[in-house]
Design a protein around this motif. Structure first.
Motif, PDB file in Angstrom:
ATOM      1  N   ALA A   1      -0.311   4.221   0.867  1.00  0.00           N
ATOM      2  CA  ALA A   1      -0.918   5.222   1.756  1.00  0.00           C
ATOM      3  C   ALA A   1       0.098   5.980   2.611  1.00  0.00           C
TER       4      ALA A   1
ATOM      5  N   ASN B   1      -5.944   1.934  -6.939  1.00  0.00           N
ATOM      6  CA  ASN B   1      -7.238   2.408  -6.465  1.00  0.00           C
ATOM      7  C   ASN B   1      -8.224   2.782  -7.568  1.00  0.00           C
TER       8      ASN B   1
ATOM      9  N   SER C   1       0.834  -1.198   0.000  1.00  0.00           N
ATOM     10  CA  SER C   1       0.000   0.000   0.000  1.00  0.00           C
ATOM     11  C   SER C   1       0.872   1.254   0.000  1.00  0.00           C
TER      12      SER C   1
ATOM     13  N   LEU D   1      -7.713   5.884  -0.122  1.00  0.00           N
ATOM     14  CA  LEU D   1      -7.687   4.510  -0.624  1.00  0.00           C
ATOM     15  C   LEU D   1      -9.098   3.994  -0.889  1.00  0.00           C
TER      16      LEU D   1
ATOM     17  N   TRP E   1      -0.476   4.715  -6.772  1.00  0.00           N
ATOM     18  CA  TRP E   1      -1.767   4.918  -6.091  1.00  0.00           C
ATOM     19  C   TRP E   1      -2.916   4.768  -7.071  1.00  0.00           C
TER      20      TRP E   1
END
Length: 392
Positions: free
Chosen positions: A276, A328, A274, A389, A324
């Protein structure tokens, strides 16, 4: 869209990824080459430097438009041949610029280049996602953005040097055989990439209705806007505040460009899982470097250190945000790519405009303060990144 298992049954097409990396380098070099050749181009075309400078902005404007419509206009066309066609248009644009008898032809060539820039970037991440397994996407993106680092480091100084020796037209002519080689490489290396589904504007609007994607889009715009508010006016800062002569200026710009290779290598090696926790890193670090330049930029050594950090994060930022996007908005990668590229190009243009207004109306320090403020807003909006996300 291909599923991970679909992609996993095929070997990663690294030759195609390298071909796209070369295309990136050529696009970036072609787009920003007039920066280092502005004065001789203006003299050769009997135009003012201000008019000739619009050759950069017009390519940006057409890039914004192309990024929004290319996935829809391409319809069900095989994406391989769309990329080949855009590379051919890049070749035509370079020929028009190199042979331009007047300012009008120059602007036509630059408009065509803008279409290539916007179209290529709108499709690039979606194509990369189909060339390699999902786990290799960050590495492949880093490799592709390595072309950006190469162009950022070497295009302007080489262009300026060759332009001084052989004339500005020779610089653009010199790019044409490399683009021709890249065109052939595309045809050989890129596999067939049939359109997965017909794209339309409803897909884009559907993405904008997703709160997490809209927040991410806004945060990425603020991040790039901050970066280019500073970067566009870096030279006057180094001349006025750091008091850099031509040699020092060239070395500092080379440090910034070469640091991009470090960022590309690091993002390809360490970016996984991830993204994030990493989303706020570009705005935080690059904004901090800009603040550092404001406080300590009078020293060439300090300026070099801050520019090295800024340059490394500059290329990393592209990989982080495109990763990202791939994680997503994987159900609509082309529509997401169109929106991301349009947002980035628009923020670059707006950052340059706002920075220029602050510079003309106040001081170069005001321009850099504006960049820091945008970076702060971006960092606050991103937070820990979790609300950017896709819901599980």
């Amino acid at each position: 869209m291909a599923t991970p298992s679909d992609v996993g049954r095929k070997p990663a097409a690294w030759g195609a990824v390298l071909s796209m990396a070369l295309c990136v380098a050529l696009l970036i070099a072609s787009e920003f080459m007039p920066v280092s050749l502005l004065t001789p181009m203006a003299e050769g075309l009997r135009a003012t430097e201000g008019q000739t400078g619009q050759a950069i902005s017009i390519s940006g404007l057409f890039a914004v438009a192309a990024s929004m419509i290319i996935t829809t206009a391409a319809g069900t066309l095989n994406r391989k041949w769309v990329l080949v066609a855009m590379t051919a248009v890049m070749l035509l644009s370079l020929v028009l610029v190199a042979a331009a008898p007047n300012f009008g032809v120059l602007m036509l060539g630059r408009a065509l280049l803008g279409i290539c820039v916007g179209g290529f970037w709108a499709l690039a991440t979606a194509v990369i996602m189909r060339l390699v397994p999902g786990s290799d996407v960050p590495r492949a993106l880093a490799l592709m953005y390595g072309g950006q680092a190469i162009a950022a480091a070497f295009a302007a100084p080489i262009g300026s040097y060759l332009g001084g020796m052989f004339g500005w037209r020779a610089v653009f002519w010199a790019l044409t055989p490399i683009v021709a080689v890249n065109l052939v490489w595309h045809m050989v290396a890129l596999p067939s990439l049939p359109a997965r589904q017909r794209q339309d504007f409803r897909t884009m609007f559907g993405l904008l209705k997703r709160p997490y994607f809209l927040r991410g889009l806004a945060a990425s715009m603020l991040s790039w806007g901050s970066a280019f508010t500073m970067f566009t006016y870096l030279r006057p800062f180094l001349e006025q505040v750091t008091d850099a002569d031509v040699t020092t200026l060239s070395l500092l710009l080379l440090v910034l460009g070469c640091a991009g290779f470090v960022g590309t290598w690091a993002s390809g090696r360490f970016l996984s899982g991830s993204v994030a926790p990493l989303l706020r890193l570009p705005a935080l670090l690059m904004g901090g470097c800009t603040l550092g330049l404001l406080l300590l930029g009078g020293s060439a050594v300090a300026a070099g250190l801050f520019l090295a950090l800024w340059g490394a994060m500059n290329t990393t930022m592209s990989v982080i945000w495109m990763t990202w996007m791939s994680q997503n908005a994987g159900d609509a990668p082309e529509a997401a790519g169109s929106l991301m590229v349009a947002a980035i190009q628009a923020s670059i243009l707006l950052g340059a405009v706002v920075g220029g207004m602050l510079l003309d109306g106040m001081t170069i320090s005001a321009t850099f303060i504006g960049s820091v403020v945008l970076a702060g807003i971006a960092t606050a909006l991103i937070g820990n990144g979790r609300h950017l996300l896709k819901p599980e």
